[in-house]
Design an enzyme around this catalytic site. Structure first.
Site, PDB file in Angstrom:
ATOM      1  CG  HIS A   1      -5.996  -3.495  -5.934  1.00 45.14           C
ATOM      2  ND1 HIS A   1      -7.024  -3.121  -4.950  1.00 45.14           N
ATOM      3  CD2 HIS A   1      -6.942  -4.502  -5.860  1.00 45.14           C
ATOM      4  CE1 HIS A   1      -7.634  -3.768  -4.738  1.00 45.14           C
ATOM      5  NE2 HIS A   1      -7.623  -4.772  -5.027  1.00 45.14           N
TER       6      HIS A   1
ATOM      7  CG  ASP B   1      -5.964   0.982  -5.955  1.00 41.53           C
ATOM      8  OD1 ASP B   1      -6.718   0.783  -5.579  1.00 41.53           O
ATOM      9  OD2 ASP B   1      -5.114   0.194  -5.175  1.00 41.53           O
TER      10      ASP B   1
ATOM     11  CD  GLU C   1      -3.350  -0.743   0.384  1.00 40.74           C
ATOM     12  OE1 GLU C   1      -2.583   0.334   0.151  1.00 40.74           O
ATOM     13  OE2 GLU C   1      -3.533  -1.139   0.263  1.00 40.74           O
TER      14      GLU C   1
END
Length: 206
Positions: free
Chosen positions: A179, A189, A137
């Site tokens: 993603h 994203d 992330e």
């Protein structure tokens, strides 16, 4: 549901939507430190030198013994749509049913490890891809490119390069995925502002 199930949308989970229950057989029984435990044993817990150990709740990932139980074939790049601190808090909340292995901070590229590489993070929204990937992330929002700093790109690329080297993952766009590329994903994203050419170049030069 069976093991091929898809976990709920990560974005909805990050925004506080109610998550689906996970069968007890998949819940972790490990003795990892719970929410709020940082440092101390953390230096012994991380897989990537220099990362800070900020463990996700054991309710938010599946304990495993990868790559023995599942081969690791992919690195999946995410953008949090939250701040760094809020993302870590979400991963530590057992009600959220979501986690990624690493979180990279925008301002300085600082890396937190939240799930050990051997365990299955719940980040991709696709069980098969979760079992075969490491999720990273990145703090920020897909429509705010100012969050994608030089430090973030460089530190994240070094992390991805180390993961690829450890597990024999090719350093290319077929194996380092956004993603949005995960089958069944409704996510965008890391979005159009993520510089893939630069990122792959940095990964290969790390």
């Amino acid at each position: 549901m069976d093991r091929a199930r898809q976990f709920p949308s990560r974005r909805r989970l990050l925004q506080g939507a109610v998550a689906a229950a996970v069968p007890a057989a998949f819940l972790s029984s490990s003795s990892h430190a719970l929410a709020g435990s940082r440092g101390t044993a953390g230096s012994r817990a991380v897989d990537y030198p220099g990362a800070e150990w900020v463990p996700a709740s054991t309710s938010n990932y599946t304990a495993a013994n990868r790559p023995s139980t599942y081969a690791i074939n992919y690195v999946i790049i995410h953008v949090t749509q939250e701040t760094y601190a809020d993302t870590l808090a979400i991963f530590q909340n057992p009600a959220k049913q979501v986690s990624a292995h690493y979180v990279v901070r925008s301002k300085d590229g600082h890396i937190a490890q939240c799930v050990r590489n051997r365990n299955v993070g719940w980040h991709a929204g696709n069980w098969s891809y979760n079992t075969r990937s490491i999720g990273i992330e990145h703090e920020g929002w897909v429509d705010k490119p100012e969050y994608f700093t030089n430090a973030m790109y460089e530190r994240s690329a070094a992390l991805t390069a180390a993961i690829c080297a450890k597990y024999g993952i090719p350093r290319d766009r077929e194996h380092i995925l956004g993603h949005h590329q995960v089958p069944g994903s409704d996510h965008t994203d890391p979005g159009p502002n993520w510089d893939w050419s630069r990122y792959i170049r940095l990964v290969n030069s790390a």
